[in-house]
Design an enzyme around this catalytic site. Sequence first.
Site, PDB file in Angstrom:
ATOM      1  N   LYS A   1      -3.298  -2.712   7.698  1.00 14.97           N
ATOM      2  CA  LYS A   1      -3.227  -4.257   7.907  1.00 14.97           C
ATOM      3  C   LYS A   1      -2.223  -4.829   6.973  1.00 14.97           C
ATOM      4  CE  LYS A   1      -5.487  -7.195  10.410  1.00 14.97           C
ATOM      5  NZ  LYS A   1      -5.182  -6.992  11.850  1.00 14.97           N
TER       6      LYS A   1
ATOM      7  N   ASP B   1       0.944  -1.197   0.082  1.00 19.80           N
ATOM      8  CA  ASP B   1      -0.212   0.034   0.064  1.00 19.80           C
ATOM      9  C   ASP B   1       1.167   1.096   0.045  1.00 19.80           C
ATOM     10  OD1 ASP B   1      -1.845   2.364   0.817  1.00 19.80           O
ATOM     11  OD2 ASP B   1      -2.659   1.277   2.285  1.00 19.80           O
TER      12      ASP B   1
ATOM     13  N   TYR C   1       0.483  -0.406  15.125  1.00 18.35           N
ATOM     14  CA  TYR C   1      -0.708  -0.238  14.125  1.00 18.35           C
ATOM     15  C   TYR C   1      -0.129   0.585  12.745  1.00 18.35           C
ATOM     16  CZ  TYR C   1      -4.638  -0.632  11.018  1.00 18.35           C
ATOM     17  OH  TYR C   1      -5.435  -0.880   9.996  1.00 18.35           O
TER      18      TYR C   1
HETATM   19  C1  F6R Z   1      -7.611  -0.711   7.341  1.00 14.45           C
HETATM   20  C2  F6R Z   1      -7.493   0.661   6.766  1.00 14.45           C
HETATM   21  C3  F6R Z   1      -8.361   1.391   7.113  1.00 14.45           C
HETATM   22  C4  F6R Z   1      -7.759   2.605   8.006  1.00 14.45           C
HETATM   23  C5  F6R Z   1      -8.907   3.614   8.678  1.00 14.45           C
HETATM   24  C6  F6R Z   1      -8.382   4.819   9.308  1.00 14.45           C
HETATM   25  O1  F6R Z   1      -6.544  -1.618   6.867  1.00 14.45           O
HETATM   26  O2  F6R Z   1      -6.571   0.710   6.138  1.00 14.45           O
HETATM   27  O3  F6R Z   1      -9.453   0.948   7.601  1.00 14.45           O
HETATM   28  O4  F6R Z   1      -7.371   2.009   9.342  1.00 14.45           O
HETATM   29  O5  F6R Z   1      -9.479   4.235   7.332  1.00 14.45           O
HETATM   30  O6  F6R Z   1      -7.382   5.350   8.772  1.00 14.45           O
HETATM   31  P1  F6R Z   1      -6.432   6.342   9.170  1.00 14.45           P
HETATM   32  O7  F6R Z   1      -5.929   6.304  10.516  1.00 14.45           O
HETATM   33  O8  F6R Z   1      -5.291   6.511   8.141  1.00 14.45           O
HETATM   34  O9  F6R Z   1      -7.428   7.681   9.274  1.00 14.45           O
HETATM   35 MG    MG Z   2      -4.213   2.343   2.729  1.00 16.05          MG
HETATM   36 MG    MG Z   3      -5.042  -2.527   1.698  1.00 17.57          MG
END
Ligand code: F6R
Ligand code: MG
Ligand code: MG
Length: 387
Positions: free
Chosen positions: A234, A14, A231
């Site tokens: 994922k 990613d 974290y």
């Molecule tokens: C899970 C994922 C999303 C982010 C969520 C919060 O793998 O990529 O669900 O965890 O959108 O993202 P942030 O912390 O970047 O606002």
């Molecule tokens: Mg992403």
């Molecule tokens: Mg992804």
Amino acid sequence: MPGEKVTLSVIKADIGSLAGHHKVHPDTMLAASRVLAEAKKKGIIKSFYVTHVGDDLQLIMTHYKGVDNPEIHELAWNAFKEATKVAKELGLYAAGQDLLSDAFSGNVRGLGPGVAEMEFVERPSEPVIVFMADKTEPGAFNLPLYKIFADPFNTAGLVIDPRMHDGFIFEILDVFEGKVVQLKAPEELYDILALIGTPSRYVIKRVYRKNDNEIAAVVSSERLNLIAGKYVGKDDPVAVVRAQSGFPAVGEVLEAFSFPHLVAGWMRGSHHGPLMPVGLKDAKMTRFDGPPRVVGLGFQIHNGELVGPADLFDDPAFDETRRLAQIITDYMRRHGPFMPHRLGPEEMEYTTLPQVLKRLHDRFKPYEMGYKPVIKHSEELSGEVHD
Ligand code: F6R
Ligand code: MG
Ligand code: MG
């Protein structure tokens, strides 16, 4: 070249996406493709296909350099770096997210990208399926791989095809301890299940056909949280499965995904949700950043070339699976922040939960329960084995 081993490398990361964590921008795919096209011209790789599932950029490559080859890994790293530059120029979300290090050091494993590679002598006709999932973790493939290679109710060939009748060997990786164990199906089915039923810790890494030790499947096992200690997104996994002529038929492989089983991931990598098989056109995350999805691309590998792909889940035969996944999505969502929709505490270690507990530490007062609880920390938490 006949008799020579071809390597299929699927490396993903990613590196930033469009509209939050929704989907990869085509310009970043183009940037990565340019790097790979140049490498193809130079003869470093034989062929490639660049695609995406949700916010994960996927590089599918064939070459003759074997698995874990530094030149191939560096190539993938450079492709991700170039794509990241574009992501930054466009102001895409979380640009460079999975590139946990600034410098390449010979192998992308441990630097953030996910890797699934296998090397084999091409059969006269070599069908392979590349599965790519978003908003979930490597253990998400445990259940379908078990069904494909060990469950005769899924794979008729286990009973009917003499080349498969001996069964398969499962190589299972303990991602907490960095240890692998090989277990045989069908003889050790219950031991296999005892491990892989904990998909956050025990991940099916490879599957081999028992009668000749031919590689049948491989899964990426990188867990970003375990690399970074916090974290950071994922560990959206990829898997490669060989099909037909002594391996499970394409239809048997796909059948294992007709049940939208619950996987960990989804919103903030902290929820359980159904794994929904989709075609490329639907490989984008929407509701609650999901639900988690898996795409299956079928290729023929011919003289080292990737011929295809066929977008295998882009088919009404999976409509009911998707519909069931929607119903499960509604059901799970209504639990809100409660387990088992939200992951258990051992998986929340990498989120804000430890901070909340720390903040509340002094506000917890002793309470006389009348007995002293005997707590054996689960193996999941401590990695220890108790008597
Ligand atoms: C899970 C994922 C999303 C982010 C969520 C919060 O793998 O990529 O669900 O965890 O959108 O993202 P942030 O912390 O970047 O606002
Ligand atoms: Mg992403
Ligand atoms: Mg992804």
